[in-house]
Design an enzyme around this catalytic site. Sequence first.
Site, PDB file in Angstrom:
ATOM      1  N   GLU A 128      40.279  27.665  31.686  1.00 62.35           N
ATOM      2  CA  GLU A 128      40.586  28.724  30.719  1.00 62.35           C
ATOM      3  C   GLU A 128      41.608  28.248  29.682  1.00 62.35           C
ATOM      4  O   GLU A 128      41.536  28.603  28.517  1.00 62.35           O
ATOM      5  CB  GLU A 128      41.121  29.976  31.433  1.00 62.35           C
ATOM      6  CG  GLU A 128      40.115  30.650  32.352  1.00 62.35           C
ATOM      7  CD  GLU A 128      38.921  31.226  31.613  1.00 62.35           C
ATOM      8  OE1 GLU A 128      38.165  30.436  30.999  1.00 62.35           O
ATOM      9  OE2 GLU A 128      38.724  32.443  31.653  1.00 62.35           O
ATOM     10  N   THR A 181      37.770  33.401  21.965  1.00 68.97           N
ATOM     11  CA  THR A 181      38.941  34.017  22.609  1.00 68.97           C
ATOM     12  C   THR A 181      40.227  33.554  21.923  1.00 68.97           C
ATOM     13  O   THR A 181      41.137  34.357  21.675  1.00 68.97           O
ATOM     14  CB  THR A 181      38.963  33.665  24.112  1.00 68.97           C
ATOM     15  OG1 THR A 181      37.778  34.195  24.698  1.00 68.97           O
ATOM     16  CG2 THR A 181      40.170  34.270  24.814  1.00 68.97           C
TER      17      THR A 181
HETATM   18  N1  HSE Z   1      42.393  38.504  28.850  1.00 72.21           N
HETATM   19  C1  HSE Z   1      41.648  37.596  28.029  1.00 72.21           C
HETATM   20  C2  HSE Z   1      41.749  38.078  26.594  1.00 72.21           C
HETATM   21  C3  HSE Z   1      40.217  37.594  28.474  1.00 72.21           C
HETATM   22  O1  HSE Z   1      41.511  39.265  26.363  1.00 72.21           O
HETATM   23  O2  HSE Z   1      42.063  37.287  25.714  1.00 72.21           O
HETATM   24  C4  HSE Z   1      39.338  36.672  27.683  1.00 72.21           C
HETATM   25  O3  HSE Z   1      38.007  36.813  28.148  1.00 72.21           O
END
Ligand code: HSE
Length: 307
Positions: A128, A181
């Site tokens: 991630e 993201t």
């Molecule tokens: N919590 C993360 C965001 C999840 O909202 O950036 C990304 O899938």
Amino acid sequence: MEEIRVFCPATIANISCGFDVLGVALDAVGDEMVVRKIPEKGIIITKIEGQELPLVTEKNVAGVAGLALLKQSNYEGGFEIEIYKKIKAGSGIGSSAASSTGAVWAMNELLGKPFTTLDLVKFSMEGERLASGVAHADNVAPALFGGFTLVRSYSPLDVIAMPSPQALYATVIHPQIEVKTADSRKVLKTNITLADGIKQWGNVGGLVAGLYTSDYDLIGRSLIDHIVEPIRSILIPGFNDVKKSAEKAGALGCGISGSGPSIFSFSKGEETAQKVALSMKKVYQTIGIEYDVHVSKINTEGIKKVS
Ligand code: HSE
């Protein structure tokens, strides 16, 4: 065991009120991966089908998560990985999380399970970090534990697996635009007001209580995001109309899935979830934007071996 094929579920992160801490795994959509032991040390990605993604180990989330596991292992050999993507990158339903968790879960099985699920969460978070610049755990935790998860703390990492009410269904619509993201994190403010905090943690508590007591109305009342949705929804065409129509069709609540552009809603029962899917589709048909829709039960077991 020398080789394993696994199903890696898609996930909805944030679940409206729980930015970076809440997530849930889905049953109806996910990737498959084949992981096999090789005598040479290291990780080789030999095949990726379904998406254009890097084969270079250090540039691929599955490769990076796998290397994090190997670093902590005394295994002398390595692994070869094949990835069969069904989840589109940049869709907001945990594409990178599916690849990184699938890799480390499969490796752990092949090594005779030396690592705990929490260890696997930590390794997957490195994937991630590569994908979004931040090692968030709200997609990887539900993919590994199944069901709903809460990241109570990042330091030290503390993940709580929570119950999933039996009749809860998710409807997810993915308008065919890509939102990275990393980009949708950059638009967020880094400070919130106390007033917004009070509303937000009230809803996090409400949602958790609703999950533990299968109180569908309470779950619905708690699906409100006062902090992130007002900013990110601007990046998603038709968001407000989709939300209104889903709620009119009987959804308990509706919000942005992860960092978007997918939009999710929860319903009690499959019939309502299908009606909600129809209502969401109509909005994008009217605007003229292509979409994918998934209606899914909650996946309570997480990643699993497939034959
Ligand atoms: N919590 C993360 C965001 C999840 O909202 O950036 C990304 O899938």
